[in-house]
Structure formats: structure tokens, C-alpha cells
Motif scaffolding. Structure first.
Motif, PDB file in Angstrom:
ATOM      1  N   GLU A  87       4.426  -5.518 -16.990  1.00  0.00           N
ATOM      2  CA  GLU A  87       4.978  -4.322 -16.295  1.00  0.00           C
ATOM      3  C   GLU A  87       4.312  -3.684 -14.939  1.00  0.00           C
ATOM      4  N   THR A  88       2.775  -3.369 -15.944  1.00  0.00           N
ATOM      5  CA  THR A  88       1.923  -2.990 -14.137  1.00  0.00           C
ATOM      6  C   THR A  88       1.381  -3.378 -12.906  1.00  0.00           C
ATOM      7  N   LEU A  89       1.031  -5.145 -13.770  1.00  0.00           N
ATOM      8  CA  LEU A  89       1.330  -5.762 -12.278  1.00  0.00           C
ATOM      9  C   LEU A  89       2.637  -5.887 -11.833  1.00  0.00           C
ATOM     10  N   ALA A  90       3.554  -6.176 -12.033  1.00  0.00           N
ATOM     11  CA  ALA A  90       5.006  -6.503 -11.386  1.00  0.00           C
ATOM     12  C   ALA A  90       4.768  -5.226 -10.630  1.00  0.00           C
ATOM     13  N   LEU A  91       4.492  -3.918 -10.978  1.00  0.00           N
ATOM     14  CA  LEU A  91       4.920  -2.789 -10.233  1.00  0.00           C
ATOM     15  C   LEU A  91       3.721  -3.322  -8.381  1.00  0.00           C
ATOM     16  N   TRP A  92       2.807  -3.503  -9.189  1.00  0.00           N
ATOM     17  CA  TRP A  92       1.605  -3.146  -8.164  1.00  0.00           C
ATOM     18  C   TRP A  92       1.823  -4.923  -6.925  1.00  0.00           C
ATOM     19  N   TYR A  93       2.359  -5.034  -7.530  1.00  0.00           N
ATOM     20  CA  TYR A  93       2.259  -6.777  -6.567  1.00  0.00           C
ATOM     21  C   TYR A  93       3.919  -6.586  -5.517  1.00  0.00           C
ATOM     22  N   THR A  94       4.373  -5.452  -6.456  1.00  0.00           N
ATOM     23  CA  THR A  94       6.154  -5.437  -5.384  1.00  0.00           C
ATOM     24  C   THR A  94       5.931  -4.219  -4.364  1.00  0.00           C
ATOM     25  N   GLU A  95       4.862  -3.393  -4.994  1.00  0.00           N
ATOM     26  CA  GLU A  95       4.429  -2.863  -4.378  1.00  0.00           C
ATOM     27  C   GLU A  95       3.819  -3.494  -2.691  1.00  0.00           C
ATOM     28  N   THR A  96       2.837  -4.045  -3.362  1.00  0.00           N
ATOM     29  CA  THR A  96       1.656  -4.913  -2.119  1.00  0.00           C
ATOM     30  C   THR A  96       2.718  -5.482  -1.440  1.00  0.00           C
ATOM     31  N   ALA A  97       3.761  -6.581  -2.235  1.00  0.00           N
ATOM     32  CA  ALA A  97       3.883  -7.046  -1.019  1.00  0.00           C
ATOM     33  C   ALA A  97       5.192  -6.063  -0.152  1.00  0.00           C
ATOM     34  N   GLU A  98       5.711  -5.137  -0.349  1.00  0.00           N
ATOM     35  CA  GLU A  98       6.025  -4.502   0.527  1.00  0.00           C
ATOM     36  C   GLU A  98       5.762  -3.758   1.956  1.00  0.00           C
ATOM     37  N   ASN A  99       4.437  -3.936   1.291  1.00  0.00           N
ATOM     38  CA  ASN A  99       3.231  -3.215   2.458  1.00  0.00           C
ATOM     39  C   ASN A  99       2.522  -4.254   3.475  1.00  0.00           C
ATOM     40  N   ASP A 106      11.958   1.231  -1.312  1.00  0.00           N
ATOM     41  CA  ASP A 106      13.524   1.449  -0.719  1.00  0.00           C
ATOM     42  C   ASP A 106      14.741   0.790  -1.956  1.00  0.00           C
ATOM     43  N   LYS A 107      13.811   1.212  -3.165  1.00  0.00           N
ATOM     44  CA  LYS A 107      14.958   0.827  -4.653  1.00  0.00           C
ATOM     45  C   LYS A 107      14.756   1.786  -5.456  1.00  0.00           C
ATOM     46  N   PRO A 108      15.133   2.508  -6.740  1.00  0.00           N
ATOM     47  CA  PRO A 108      15.131   3.257  -7.496  1.00  0.00           C
ATOM     48  C   PRO A 108      13.525   2.791  -8.126  1.00  0.00           C
ATOM     49  N   GLY A 109      12.859   3.295  -8.604  1.00  0.00           N
ATOM     50  CA  GLY A 109      11.975   3.392  -9.190  1.00  0.00           C
ATOM     51  C   GLY A 109      11.678   3.376 -10.755  1.00  0.00           C
ATOM     52  N   PRO A 110      10.446   2.649 -11.481  1.00  0.00           N
ATOM     53  CA  PRO A 110      10.454   2.263 -12.696  1.00  0.00           C
ATOM     54  C   PRO A 110      11.063   3.193 -13.588  1.00  0.00           C
ATOM     55  N   LYS A 111      12.128   3.264 -14.398  1.00  0.00           N
ATOM     56  CA  LYS A 111      12.046   4.320 -15.997  1.00  0.00           C
ATOM     57  C   LYS A 111      10.798   4.654 -16.102  1.00  0.00           C
ATOM     58  N   GLU A 112      10.343   6.487 -16.297  1.00  0.00           N
ATOM     59  CA  GLU A 112       9.768   6.674 -16.246  1.00  0.00           C
ATOM     60  C   GLU A 112       8.829   6.432 -18.446  1.00  0.00           C
ATOM     61  N   LYS A 156       5.732  -6.290   9.910  1.00  0.00           N
ATOM     62  CA  LYS A 156       6.921  -5.845  10.901  1.00  0.00           C
ATOM     63  C   LYS A 156       6.224  -4.711  11.741  1.00  0.00           C
ATOM     64  N   GLY A 157       5.410  -4.576  12.079  1.00  0.00           N
ATOM     65  CA  GLY A 157       4.720  -3.989  12.818  1.00  0.00           C
ATOM     66  C   GLY A 157       4.797  -2.506  12.492  1.00  0.00           C
ATOM     67  N   GLU A 158       5.700  -2.177  11.325  1.00  0.00           N
ATOM     68  CA  GLU A 158       6.020  -0.502  10.995  1.00  0.00           C
ATOM     69  C   GLU A 158       4.492  -0.178  10.289  1.00  0.00           C
ATOM     70  N   GLY A 159       4.325   0.997   9.420  1.00  0.00           N
ATOM     71  CA  GLY A 159       3.285   2.024   9.204  1.00  0.00           C
ATOM     72  C   GLY A 159       3.187   1.435   7.912  1.00  0.00           C
ATOM     73  N   VAL A 160       2.555   1.358   7.268  1.00  0.00           N
ATOM     74  CA  VAL A 160       2.241   0.740   5.618  1.00  0.00           C
ATOM     75  C   VAL A 160       2.006   2.441   4.621  1.00  0.00           C
ATOM     76  N   LEU A 161       2.135   2.275   3.421  1.00  0.00           N
ATOM     77  CA  LEU A 161       2.220   2.993   2.127  1.00  0.00           C
ATOM     78  C   LEU A 161       0.840   3.351   1.701  1.00  0.00           C
ATOM     79  N   ASN A 162       0.727   4.089   1.352  1.00  0.00           N
ATOM     80  CA  ASN A 162      -0.620   4.240   0.538  1.00  0.00           C
ATOM     81  C   ASN A 162      -1.823   4.025   1.188  1.00  0.00           C
ATOM     82  N   ARG A 163      -2.089   4.765   2.244  1.00  0.00           N
ATOM     83  CA  ARG A 163      -3.044   4.081   2.826  1.00  0.00           C
ATOM     84  C   ARG A 163      -4.370   5.138   2.232  1.00  0.00           C
ATOM     85  N   MET A 164      -5.644   4.472   2.109  1.00  0.00           N
ATOM     86  CA  MET A 164      -6.780   4.535   1.603  1.00  0.00           C
ATOM     87  C   MET A 164      -7.509   5.037   2.522  1.00  0.00           C
ATOM     88  N   ASN A 165      -7.604   4.448   4.214  1.00  0.00           N
ATOM     89  CA  ASN A 165      -8.571   5.289   4.882  1.00  0.00           C
ATOM     90  C   ASN A 165      -8.250   5.215   6.336  1.00  0.00           C
TER      91      ASN A 165
END
Length: 366
Positions: free
Chosen positions: A339-351, A120-126, A357-366
């Protein structure tokens, strides 16, 4: 699911990076527990039954477990002992240490991360330029070749120059595994140090090596009409490389792909560098080779068992003394950037939030 009191575990957070990214997670009177250590892997032959029991007891209370890469493995046998576990998050989108099939059969959802930050936020700069593992590989190559750790220790011990540096210009860089990382490392060797590159993998043909050279902006041949990335045999790779850097994918087929016969082919002046996975190399054979001083040295970021046990010979051997080769060690830091670990934990916390909240998770692997 919001009416349950959920217990959440964050595993193997050595530097306590996760806490700030989970501060906003509303657990509905549940708890978040952060573990900054790693227990012995459940399926490793050296892990005792008591250690396996300790790992199960640690993980058993949690319905959500957040992992960091392959630091803690989750084979089927362990997953079956964790009936409370419903969501298992990892970082990246590949993790050979998690039995995805078993997790699915047990109703455990597994998710990953894609280095994008919150949805829900802009992604990191390339970012342009070499990735973290490539940078770390070259840090190790330069440090072992120039004797940085050796000289640093000598100066702090009251000494001065303690050995000779090995120049890289014009030397042969052997790349085992010419994938994305192998290509990145090879390109720097050519452009920064004028090195000659030879490469091998079980399926690498010269046509594919030529295409990889083109794809990274290099000519297929140099001025002397030598191939920029020269595909070679495995035997020639070990015989000719002055620096041999491993960038091979670990699988059941590739475990121990570097053995005693391969190491015996290496030049006595050569260096072995491994930032890929420890089990690719026969560890006993490598220890024997280095203890005998059969090669000049090795720089290792990965090991057969991680974290290294206190009694590991990698820790206790007096490397660089007597006939022992120079050995430079780092604790699997190839991907461990702020920077990498911050992104990973940010995405993990969102999931985790979405799950609560009972919402669909992102980046499901199975």
C-alpha cells in the motif's frame, strides 16, 4: 516543456511496482526506463572509479529521475555530472542521500511524497495501528527470540527442534531513540509482552520520556512506581537491555554511534535489532561481536552498504554454528509495504505528469 522528448528513469524498483502507476503518463514520444537493480553508491569508499563511471553513464541520458528512498544517493559530485537532469523525485519528504542545496544550485527540482495519493482524487482511508517499520521491528524481534528462521531451516533439512526459544515477558526492552518509531515499538513491548522499557538518546530527559508515555496513552509509572519509559544513560542502556532496538536518526554526528565499547557492555543473552540505518552501528565491531558469540544474536534490516555485496560477511558467515551468534537478516523491508509503495508511485507519477505539462509540481523539497 511538452514539446521536448523526455527520457524518464525509475530507479531501484526491485519488485516492479512502478510500471502500473506510470502506464497513463503521456511522455510526448519520450521514454520511461525502469531499473530493478541498484548500482554501487557514488560516494562510498568501496566504489571503484569504473563503478562510478557506470552509474553516471546509466543516469546521464535522463532529464527526469524517480528514486526510491535512499537506495541511490545523489551527492553534489554526481549531480554535477548529470547536465540533462531537471527533475529528481524521491519518496517521503526527507532524503539525506540527496544534496538538496547542490540540486538547487544546479537548477534541479527535487520533489517528495506525503502518502496522500493523487491530489485530484480522494485520499486513502486513514489506517490505525502500528506502522510498517514498527511491525517489521517486532517481526524481527519475535523471529530472532523464538528461533523461527533457525527452526525453519532445521525442519526443511530433515531435522526437528534445534534450540531453545527466548521468552520476552518481563524482560528489558532497550530503545535507542525514543521518537515516533521508538515509542511505537516500546508501547507494544509493554502492552503485549509486559516488558520493562529503558530508553536513551543524546538529549532524552526523564520529563520528555514521561510526556511520550502520556502521549501514547500509557501511565507515567507502573504499579510498582517504576517509570514506564525510563530514561537512562547510554552505558546503562546497553548493560541492562535484553533486547536493544535502534530507532535513531542518521546524521554526520550519529554515524557509528554504536561502537565496540557499547557492544561489549551487552549481556551474553541479549539481542540487537536494527531497523533504522546501518551506518549507526560500527559494522566491523558488530561482526566481531557476533562471530565471537559475545551476544546471543542480532536481527538486522539495514546495513552499512546496500544492497549487500555478494561477498559480504553477512551473507557468507555460517551464523548460528560453532561459537557464532544467531543472525537474522532482511533486505531493508521496514517500509516496503504494497500500500505504501503504491501511494508513493501514484504521487510520483502525478508530479511527472505535471512537470511534462509545464504545471507546478507538488511537495517540492528545494
Amino acid at each position: 516543456m511538452s514539446h521536448f522528448k523526455t527520457r524518464i528513469a525509475i530507479l531501484d524498483d526491485y519488485q516492479d511496482v512502478a510500471s502500473i502507476h506510470f502506464e497513463h503518463v503521456k511522455t510526448n514520444n519520450g521514454t520511461i526506463t525502469i531499473f530493478q537493480d541498484t548500482l554501487p553508491p557514488f560516494s562510498h569508499p568501496a566504489t571503484s572509479e569504473d563503478q562510478k563511471k557506470q552509474l553516471v553513464e546509466r543516469l546521464l541520458p535522463f532529464s527526469i529521475i524517480c528514486t526510491m528512498r535512499e537506495r541511490t544517493s545523489f551527492p553534489a559530485e554526481l549531480l554535477k555530472k548529470l547536465p540533462n537532469l531537471k527533475l529528481l523525485t524521491t519518496t517521503g519528504m526527507r532524503n539525506a542521500a540527496i544534496d538538496l542545496k547542490a540540486a538547487a544550485e544546479l537548477g534541479i527540482v527535487v520533489t517528495g511524497t506525503i502518502n496522500s495519493g493523487r491530489s485530484d482524487k480522494p485520499g486513502p482511508k486513514e489506517r490505525h495501528g502500528p506502522d510498517s517499520t514498527t511491525q517489521h521491528t517486532w517481526a524481527l524481534i519475535l523471529a530472532i527470540a523464538r528461533g523461527i528462521a533457525r527452526d525453519n531451516a532445521a525442519i526443511k533439512d530433515g531435522g526437528w527442534q534445534s534450540g531453545l526459544a527466548t521468552g520476552l515477558t518481563g524482560k528489558t526492552l532497550g530503545i535507542m531513540g525514543l521518537g515516533r518509531l521508538g515509542v511505537n515499538v516500546a508501547k507494544i513491548g509493554i502492552m503485549a509482552f509486559g516488558m520493562r522499557v529503558v530508553a536513551w538518546s543524546s538529549s532524552l530527559m526523564q520529563e520528555a520520556a514521561d510526556e511520550k508515555a502520556r502521549s501514547c496513552g500509557l501511565p507515567v509509572e507502573d504499579d510498582a512506581r517504576e517509570k514506564t519509559f525510563k530514561a537512562t544513560t547510554k552505558e546503562q542502556l546497553f548493560e541492562t537491555a535484553d533486547v536493544l532496538s535502534i530507532h535513531y536518526a542518521l546524521s554526520s554526528r550519529s554515524m557509528g554511534i554504536v561502537g565496540q565499547e557499547d557492544l561489549a557492555r551487552m549481556k551474553p543473552t541479549s539481542f540487537l535489532v536494527n531497523t533504522s540505518r546501518g551506518p549507526l552501528v560500527d559494522e566491523t565491531a558488530l561482526l566481531d561481536t557476533l562471530k565471537a558469540g559475545s551476544i546471543q544474536g542480532a536481527a538486522l534490516d539495514v546495513f552499512e552498504l546496500e544492497p549487500l555485496p555478494k561477498e559480504s560477511e553477512w551473507r557468507t558467515t555460517a551464523w548460528g554454528t560453532g561459537q557464532h551468534a544467531q543472525v537474522l537478516l532482511s533486505p531493508h523491508m521496514g517500509y516496503v509495504e504494497e500500500e505504501t509503495l503504491a501511494l508513493w508511485y501514484t504521487e510520483t507519477a502525478e508530479n511527472v505528469e505535471r512537470w511534462l505539462k509545464g504545471e507546478g509540481v507538488l511537495n517540492r523539497m528545494n
